[in-house]
Write an enzyme that holds these catalytic residues in place. Structure first.
Site, PDB file in Angstrom:
ATOM      1  N   PRO A 105       2.218   2.981   7.963  1.00  0.00           N
ATOM      2  CA  PRO A 105       0.951   3.509   8.497  1.00  0.00           C
ATOM      3  C   PRO A 105       0.521   4.820   7.856  1.00  0.00           C
ATOM      4  CG  PRO A 105       2.370   2.738  10.274  1.00  0.00           C
ATOM      5  CD  PRO A 105       3.194   2.698   9.029  1.00  0.00           C
ATOM      6  N   THR A 156       1.199   5.967   4.790  1.00  0.00           N
ATOM      7  CA  THR A 156       0.702   5.701   3.436  1.00  0.00           C
ATOM      8  C   THR A 156      -0.693   5.113   3.482  1.00  0.00           C
ATOM      9  OG1 THR A 156       2.947   5.358   2.575  1.00  0.00           O
ATOM     10  CG2 THR A 156       1.131   4.405   1.312  1.00  0.00           C
ATOM     11  N   CYS A 191       3.469   9.277  -4.419  1.00  0.00           N
ATOM     12  CA  CYS A 191       4.483   8.482  -5.112  1.00  0.00           C
ATOM     13  C   CYS A 191       4.006   8.115  -6.514  1.00  0.00           C
ATOM     14  CB  CYS A 191       4.837   7.237  -4.308  1.00  0.00           C
ATOM     15  SG  CYS A 191       3.448   6.116  -3.991  1.00  0.00           S
ATOM     16  N   ALA A 232       4.370  -0.012   2.242  1.00  0.00           N
ATOM     17  CA  ALA A 232       3.356   0.974   2.644  1.00  0.00           C
ATOM     18  C   ALA A 232       3.234   0.979   4.158  1.00  0.00           C
ATOM     19  CB  ALA A 232       2.016   0.639   2.002  1.00  0.00           C
ATOM     20  N   ASN A 264       8.356   3.159  -4.731  1.00  0.00           N
ATOM     21  CA  ASN A 264       7.431   4.220  -4.341  1.00  0.00           C
ATOM     22  C   ASN A 264       8.027   5.127  -3.280  1.00  0.00           C
ATOM     23  OD1 ASN A 264       7.064   1.630  -2.880  1.00  0.00           O
ATOM     24  ND2 ASN A 264       5.712   2.824  -1.564  1.00  0.00           N
TER      25      ASN A 264
END
Length: 316
Positions: A165, A167, A131, A163, A291
């Site tokens: 798991p 990420t 991202c 965010a 993101n």
């Protein structure tokens, strides 16, 4: 025109957001399967409600599904380690893979910078970097097409709540893959990437800072190039925007540059700073999760381009 069927592996935040984008907004892609490993995950539950075929048996379950032969493109939104195994299992079936993990088995793709190049090369597994990479590499490339960039550094700050798991499991790969793509795609002589998971509550919107070290150059040309690139990204990520004018900071003669420049790099005289903000479309997570949005929007752009390319593009 019939739509191209796609599968998404990974029923977490990124995979679910991408599924929603395909269903709601794509004129050329159609969901053929949603794949996870947790039968009770929200992503698989949403897919079932949307009448999308599902499996909770991972890539093996996908291969065993009745409609697998009709699926042409597979998006992988799992983790870097999982993608390596998934790609190996899918290799015999001739599917096009769009990798949303930092595994980087295939070439890096940042749509406004090098998508056409990889469409022409007929790549079978393209990597969406990260991202932070999707947000910042276009800006490095915008500077690099005006003047050499011996060094570029990016800092991506995202809300901790955005965010998941996958990420979090990819943090080390994030920094490594993004740094490599800053060089390979952005055109910098050397790249560095930093990610910050901001725990602030209420969550803060995605913010990115891009630093480039350059020599003497036309500052107006750099400003124009950055503005043009930002407009190109905003065509598929409407919440992408510059926060302020590009900053140019002179580096006084004799002042040390605290980074290792590539051998033979030209003298650096100026630090260029670009401040970005990415607001999400709030298809799955709230708008602070830019993101998520920039990653899935870029993947959707790549998937649609793969589906609609012409034979001339493939052989160019």
């Amino acid at each position: 025109m019939s739509k191209t069927k796609v599968a998404i592996i990974g029923s977490g935040n990124i995979g679910t957001d991408l599924m929603i984008k395909v269903i709601r907004y794509s004129d050329v892609l159609e969901m053929g399967a949603m794949v996870g490993i947790d039968a009770e995950s929200d992503g698989l539950a949403r897919a079932r409600r949307m009448k999308v075929p599902t499996t909770s048996d991972g890539v093996d379950g996908l291969i065993a599904m009745d409609g697998f032969a009709d699926i042409e493109i597979v998006f992988d939104a799992t983790s870097a380690k999982a993608h390596v195994a998934n790609a190996q299992k899918l290799a015999p079936y001739g599917k096009k893979l769009v990798d949303l993990t930092p595994a980087a088995i295939g070439p890096y793709v940042v749509p406004p910078v090098n998508l056409d190049e990889h469409l022409a090369a007929d790549a079978t597994n393209v990597n969406m970097v990260t991202c932070g990479g999707q947000a910042t590499i276009p800006m490095v490339a915008a500077v690099a097409r005006v003047t050499p960039v011996p060094y570029a550094e990016i800092v991506a700050s995202i809300a901790s709540k955005s965010a998941g798991p996958g990420t979090r499991a990819n943090i080390d790969e994030f920094t490594e893959t993004t740094a490599q793509a800053i060089e390979a795609v952005g055109g910098a002589g050397r790249g560095k990437a930093v990610i910050i998971l901001n725990p602030a509550d209420p969550p803060l919107i995605m913010r990115d800072t891009v630093f480039c070290l350059i020599g003497d150059a036309d500052h107006d040309a750099i400003r124009a190039s950055v503005a043009e690139m930002a407009k190109s990204v905003a065509e598929y990520v409407p919440g992408y925007r510059l926060k302020q004018e590009v900053q140019f900071t002179p580096i006084p003669e004799g002042e040390p540059v605290h980074t290792l420049l590539p051998e033979g790099a030209p003298p650096v005289t100026t630090k260029v700073t670009v401040f970005l903000e990415v607001e999400g479309a709030a298809h799955y997570l709230p708008a602070y999760a830019g993101n998520l949005d920039i990653m899935t929007s870029a993947a959707l752009r790549v998937g649609e381009s793969l589906a609609t390319r012409t034979p001339a593009q493939v052989t160019a």
